[in-house]
Scaffold this motif. Structure first.
Motif, PDB file in Angstrom:
ATOM      1  N   ALA A  39      82.686  81.912  28.745  1.00  0.00           N
ATOM      2  CA  ALA A  39      83.138  80.535  28.960  1.00  0.00           C
ATOM      3  C   ALA A  39      81.964  79.674  29.430  1.00  0.00           C
ATOM      4  CB  ALA A  39      84.264  80.510  29.999  1.00  0.00           C
ATOM      5  N   ARG A  40      81.135  80.237  30.270  1.00  0.00           N
ATOM      6  CA  ARG A  40      79.970  79.491  30.766  1.00  0.00           C
ATOM      7  C   ARG A  40      79.058  79.097  29.585  1.00  0.00           C
ATOM      8  NH1 ARG A  40      78.356  79.899  36.027  1.00  0.00           N
ATOM      9  NH2 ARG A  40      78.971  82.081  36.238  1.00  0.00           N
ATOM     10  N   ARG A  41      78.876  80.033  28.660  1.00  0.00           N
ATOM     11  CA  ARG A  41      78.020  79.737  27.498  1.00  0.00           C
ATOM     12  C   ARG A  41      78.640  78.655  26.610  1.00  0.00           C
ATOM     13  NH1 ARG A  41      77.253  85.308  27.895  1.00  0.00           N
ATOM     14  NH2 ARG A  41      78.845  85.780  26.325  1.00  0.00           N
ATOM     15  N   THR A  42      79.953  78.755  26.391  1.00  0.00           N
ATOM     16  CA  THR A  42      80.640  77.748  25.561  1.00  0.00           C
ATOM     17  C   THR A  42      80.491  76.361  26.172  1.00  0.00           C
ATOM     18  OG1 THR A  42      82.277  79.389  24.896  1.00  0.00           O
ATOM     19  CG2 THR A  42      82.865  77.072  24.559  1.00  0.00           C
ATOM     20  N   ILE A  43      80.702  76.286  27.485  1.00  0.00           N
ATOM     21  CA  ILE A  43      80.674  74.985  28.158  1.00  0.00           C
ATOM     22  C   ILE A  43      79.242  74.441  28.198  1.00  0.00           C
ATOM     23  CG2 ILE A  43      81.064  73.852  30.400  1.00  0.00           C
ATOM     24  CD1 ILE A  43      83.491  76.101  30.490  1.00  0.00           C
ATOM     25  N   ALA A  44      78.283  75.329  28.459  1.00  0.00           N
ATOM     26  CA  ALA A  44      76.877  74.908  28.463  1.00  0.00           C
ATOM     27  C   ALA A  44      76.498  74.332  27.100  1.00  0.00           C
ATOM     28  CB  ALA A  44      75.966  76.087  28.811  1.00  0.00           C
ATOM     29  N   SER A  45      76.927  74.995  26.043  1.00  0.00           N
ATOM     30  CA  SER A  45      76.545  74.505  24.725  1.00  0.00           C
ATOM     31  C   SER A  45      77.316  73.229  24.381  1.00  0.00           C
ATOM     32  CB  SER A  45      76.702  75.629  23.689  1.00  0.00           C
ATOM     33  OG  SER A  45      77.649  75.321  22.737  1.00  0.00           O
ATOM     34  N   TYR A  46      78.542  73.098  24.877  1.00  0.00           N
ATOM     35  CA  TYR A  46      79.327  71.876  24.616  1.00  0.00           C
ATOM     36  C   TYR A  46      78.636  70.629  25.177  1.00  0.00           C
ATOM     37  CZ  TYR A  46      83.367  68.801  24.153  1.00  0.00           C
ATOM     38  OH  TYR A  46      84.204  67.768  23.812  1.00  0.00           O
ATOM     39  N   ILE A  47      78.029  70.768  26.355  1.00  0.00           N
ATOM     40  CA  ILE A  47      77.340  69.602  26.944  1.00  0.00           C
ATOM     41  C   ILE A  47      75.836  69.632  26.625  1.00  0.00           C
ATOM     42  CG2 ILE A  47      79.059  69.257  28.785  1.00  0.00           C
ATOM     43  CD1 ILE A  47      77.024  70.609  30.725  1.00  0.00           C
ATOM     44  N   ASN A  48      75.451  70.584  25.778  1.00  0.00           N
ATOM     45  CA  ASN A  48      74.064  70.735  25.337  1.00  0.00           C
ATOM     46  C   ASN A  48      73.087  71.020  26.497  1.00  0.00           C
ATOM     47  OD1 ASN A  48      72.089  70.943  23.347  1.00  0.00           O
ATOM     48  ND2 ASN A  48      71.539  68.765  23.487  1.00  0.00           N
ATOM     49  N   ALA A  49      73.513  71.826  27.461  1.00  0.00           N
ATOM     50  CA  ALA A  49      72.607  72.270  28.523  1.00  0.00           C
ATOM     51  C   ALA A  49      71.573  73.218  27.916  1.00  0.00           C
ATOM     52  CB  ALA A  49      73.397  72.977  29.623  1.00  0.00           C
ATOM     53  N   SER A  50      70.384  73.289  28.531  1.00  0.00           N
ATOM     54  CA  SER A  50      69.327  74.153  27.994  1.00  0.00           C
ATOM     55  C   SER A  50      69.652  75.621  28.203  1.00  0.00           C
ATOM     56  CB  SER A  50      67.996  73.877  28.686  1.00  0.00           C
ATOM     57  OG  SER A  50      67.776  72.516  28.793  1.00  0.00           O
ATOM     58  N   GLY A 109      85.150  61.746  24.776  1.00  0.00           N
ATOM     59  CA  GLY A 109      84.114  61.865  23.752  1.00  0.00           C
ATOM     60  C   GLY A 109      83.080  62.906  24.102  1.00  0.00           C
ATOM     61  N   PRO A 110      82.075  63.042  23.243  1.00  0.00           N
ATOM     62  CA  PRO A 110      81.054  64.068  23.459  1.00  0.00           C
ATOM     63  C   PRO A 110      80.101  63.698  24.600  1.00  0.00           C
ATOM     64  CG  PRO A 110      80.528  62.751  21.507  1.00  0.00           C
ATOM     65  CD  PRO A 110      81.830  62.249  22.026  1.00  0.00           C
ATOM     66  N   MET A 111      79.406  64.685  25.087  1.00  0.00           N
ATOM     67  CA  MET A 111      78.475  64.482  26.210  1.00  0.00           C
ATOM     68  C   MET A 111      77.253  65.363  25.947  1.00  0.00           C
ATOM     69  SD  MET A 111      78.250  63.096  29.420  1.00  0.00           S
ATOM     70  CE  MET A 111      79.589  62.178  28.733  1.00  0.00           C
ATOM     71  N   ASP A 112      76.059  64.794  26.105  1.00  0.00           N
ATOM     72  CA  ASP A 112      74.827  65.535  25.830  1.00  0.00           C
ATOM     73  C   ASP A 112      73.873  65.345  27.014  1.00  0.00           C
ATOM     74  OD1 ASP A 112      72.259  66.303  24.977  1.00  0.00           O
ATOM     75  OD2 ASP A 112      72.728  65.858  22.881  1.00  0.00           O
ATOM     76  N   VAL A 113      73.802  66.372  27.872  1.00  0.00           N
ATOM     77  CA  VAL A 113      73.018  66.207  29.103  1.00  0.00           C
ATOM     78  C   VAL A 113      71.516  66.109  28.831  1.00  0.00           C
ATOM     79  CG1 VAL A 113      74.675  67.211  30.709  1.00  0.00           C
ATOM     80  CG2 VAL A 113      73.033  68.712  29.555  1.00  0.00           C
ATOM     81  N   ARG A 114      71.086  66.708  27.711  1.00  0.00           N
ATOM     82  CA  ARG A 114      69.647  66.631  27.428  1.00  0.00           C
ATOM     83  C   ARG A 114      69.264  65.262  26.898  1.00  0.00           C
ATOM     84  NH1 ARG A 114      67.612  72.047  24.608  1.00  0.00           N
ATOM     85  NH2 ARG A 114      69.836  72.490  24.419  1.00  0.00           N
ATOM     86  N   GLU A 115      70.164  64.691  26.092  1.00  0.00           N
ATOM     87  CA  GLU A 115      69.887  63.343  25.592  1.00  0.00           C
ATOM     88  C   GLU A 115      69.948  62.344  26.751  1.00  0.00           C
ATOM     89  OE1 GLU A 115      72.303  62.127  22.225  1.00  0.00           O
ATOM     90  OE2 GLU A 115      71.894  60.034  22.749  1.00  0.00           O
ATOM     91  N   LEU A 116      70.963  62.512  27.614  1.00  0.00           N
ATOM     92  CA  LEU A 116      71.087  61.621  28.773  1.00  0.00           C
ATOM     93  C   LEU A 116      69.934  61.810  29.744  1.00  0.00           C
ATOM     94  CD1 LEU A 116      74.840  61.764  29.883  1.00  0.00           C
ATOM     95  CD2 LEU A 116      73.628  59.809  28.907  1.00  0.00           C
ATOM     96  N   ASP A 117      69.479  63.069  29.842  1.00  0.00           N
ATOM     97  CA  ASP A 117      68.430  63.448  30.782  1.00  0.00           C
ATOM     98  C   ASP A 117      68.880  63.276  32.247  1.00  0.00           C
ATOM     99  OD1 ASP A 117      65.936  64.511  31.348  1.00  0.00           O
ATOM    100  OD2 ASP A 117      65.006  62.539  31.568  1.00  0.00           O
ATOM    101  N   CYS A 118      70.203  63.417  32.491  1.00  0.00           N
ATOM    102  CA  CYS A 118      70.694  63.335  33.877  1.00  0.00           C
ATOM    103  C   CYS A 118      70.279  64.584  34.631  1.00  0.00           C
ATOM    104  CB  CYS A 118      72.208  63.170  33.898  1.00  0.00           C
ATOM    105  SG  CYS A 118      73.077  64.462  33.005  1.00  0.00           S
ATOM    106  N   ASP A 119      70.199  64.478  35.950  1.00  0.00           N
ATOM    107  CA  ASP A 119      69.794  65.622  36.763  1.00  0.00           C
ATOM    108  C   ASP A 119      70.987  66.467  37.164  1.00  0.00           C
ATOM    109  OD1 ASP A 119      66.776  64.955  37.284  1.00  0.00           O
ATOM    110  OD2 ASP A 119      67.897  63.080  37.437  1.00  0.00           O
ATOM    111  N   PHE A 120      72.105  65.793  37.465  1.00  0.00           N
ATOM    112  CA  PHE A 120      73.364  66.476  37.762  1.00  0.00           C
ATOM    113  C   PHE A 120      74.484  65.785  36.986  1.00  0.00           C
ATOM    114  CE2 PHE A 120      70.949  66.808  41.839  1.00  0.00           C
ATOM    115  CZ  PHE A 120      70.858  68.192  41.930  1.00  0.00           C
ATOM    116  N   LEU A 121      75.465  66.579  36.546  1.00  0.00           N
ATOM    117  CA  LEU A 121      76.640  66.025  35.877  1.00  0.00           C
ATOM    118  C   LEU A 121      77.863  66.768  36.418  1.00  0.00           C
ATOM    119  CD1 LEU A 121      77.189  64.146  33.118  1.00  0.00           C
ATOM    120  CD2 LEU A 121      77.917  66.363  32.241  1.00  0.00           C
TER     121      LEU A 121
END
Ligand SMILES: *Cc1c(COP(=O)(O)O)cnc(C)c1O
Length: 415
Positions: free
Chosen positions: A81-92, A216-228
């Protein structure tokens, strides 16, 4: 209602999708339920309910502990589940995803842990439209550390006043903590630009995305936020679970939040060493079923398509805004240019609670009150609003039902 099928409404077969949500198909006070309280919590698709049930029926065990068959099954499901969620928000990396009890705990974790190094004179920058859970933890921190809380004002439309934000942001700012989307107004903030401007001064940014993920979708790498930070139950998953995403190097540098089992490497009375990410921030037995249920919700959203949800909801927002604001005496609070389908409104001098009660009698679920945003209500000089918050499974017909309900409330309560 306008029945023309636009590309966005055609792309999302809402009538079919509604069948996935058993709770939507019931009556309330002898009327078909019209559920418009999605900003408080969303309904759950059958696939989420089934997944949680299957976990308890055949996989239930503690994680990261046993060598036995079931414990391995539960651990695999939990870490999967952690991997699915990480990939959903595009975490590294999946290690950047920490499971918490929800947005509230995610923010408290950062305030407590990242904030532990703050000194007098440091500033925390938030906005007027924050949920109490993105206000109070920072107030508590500022009190403990002698720091100052700075607040970005909002305009009459319910948008961040950007020049004020630029004025308040400085080298003294230790963190910018703002919501991506307001739960009370529906405003979508110019997050990407705010993050860029904060980073230009070396200021890390925490995004409260509790109201963003459902729309909608969320992309933490595109946003470049530090915490979400976000909550499962607002995005069609179970209650009691949420996520803190953090950039790996930043998380590595933080002291632990809570102490207990699973977050340690070794314990003795002389001293304890801590586990690696992400376990270091997950003390005690986690909400295993909740995490697995959240994964099922994410998979459901992926199947529906977050992009299709966004475009359908854009039309729903326009239609709801037009329909509700055309009723004589109705005032919509929050008229930002970029919005999700959250309609906070007042009807003449009717108390929001009375309006909500009449709507409830008609089977229409809205929330009334301050929506955990008392300072924002104060900014608008009102004690609260009635709020209809829609999800992708809400229909144009339900907007019409709401409008009829408001007219009925008016005729009953207004002189
Ligand atoms: C709901 C909400 C929160 C708090 O989430 P919990 O699930 O109650 O922890 C924080 N911020 C926003 C914008 C919210 O809508």
């Amino acid at each position: 209602m306008d029945t023309t099928l636009t590309p966005a409404t055609a792309a999302l077969n809402v009538e079919l999708l509604r069948k996935d949500f058993p709770a939507l198909h019931q009556s309330a006070h002898d009327h078909p339920l019209v559920y418009l309280d999605n900003a408080a919590t969303t309904q759950k698709p059958q696939s989420v309910i089934d997944r949680i049930r299957r976990y308890y029926e055949s996989e239930n065990s503690n994680v990261h502990r046993g060598v036995h068959f079931l414990s391995q099954l539960a651990t695999d499901a939990y870490e999967g589940a952690r991997r699915t969620i990480a990939s959903y928000i595009n975490a590294s990396d999946p290690r950047e995803v920490i499971f918490t009890r929800g947005t509230t705990e995610s923010i408290n974790l950062v305030a407590s842990s990242y904030g532990a190094s703050f000194v007098p004179g440091d500033e925390v920058l938030i906005s007027t439209m924050e949920h109490h859970s993105n206000i109070v933890p920072w107030q508590m921190l500022c009190e403990r550390r002698g720091c100052t809380l700075k607040v970005i004002p909002v305009s009459d439309e319910g948008e961040i006043i950007y020049e004020e934000f630029e004025r308040l942001l400085s080298e003294r700012t230790k963190i910018l903590a703002v919501c991506h989307t307001s739960n009370a107004l529906g405003t979508v903030n110019p997050i990407q630009r705010m993050i860029r401007d904060a980073h230009a001064l070396g200021v890390p940014v925490l995004i409260d995305a509790a109201q963003a993920l459902p729309h909608g979708p969320m992309d933490v790498r595109e946003l470049d936020c530090d915490f979400l930070c976000f909550s499962s139950h607002k995005m069609f998953g179970p209650t009691g679970v949420g996520v803190l995403y953090g950039k790996q190097d930043l998380l590595e540098s933080l002291p632990p939040y809570q102490g207990g089992g699973d977050m340690i490497e070794s314990v003795s009375f002389e001293g304890t060493t801590y586990n690696e990410l992400p376990h270091r921030f997950e003390a005690g037995t986690p909400n295993i079923a909740g995490v697995i249920g959240l994964e099922a919700a994410v998979k459901y959203l992926q199947k529906v398509s977050p992009a299709a949800i966004s475009s359908y909801e854009a039309e729903l927002t326009d239609y709801a805004t037009k329909t509700i604001s055309s009723i004589d005496g109705v005032r919509i609070v929050g008229t930002a240019k970029r919005k999700v389908p959250v309609m906070s409104f007042l009807v003449g001098d009717i108390h929001p609670y009375d309006c909500g009660t009449i709507l409830d009698r008609l089977g229409i679920a809205v929330r009334t009150g301050h929506h955990c945003t008392q300072p924002l209500m104060h900014r608008f000089g009102i004690p609260g609003t009635a709020r209809a918050s829609l999800a992708f499974y809400n229909t144009f017909g339900e907007v019409d039902a709401l409008a009829d309900g408001i007219r009925k409330a008016k005729s009953m309560l207004m002189r």
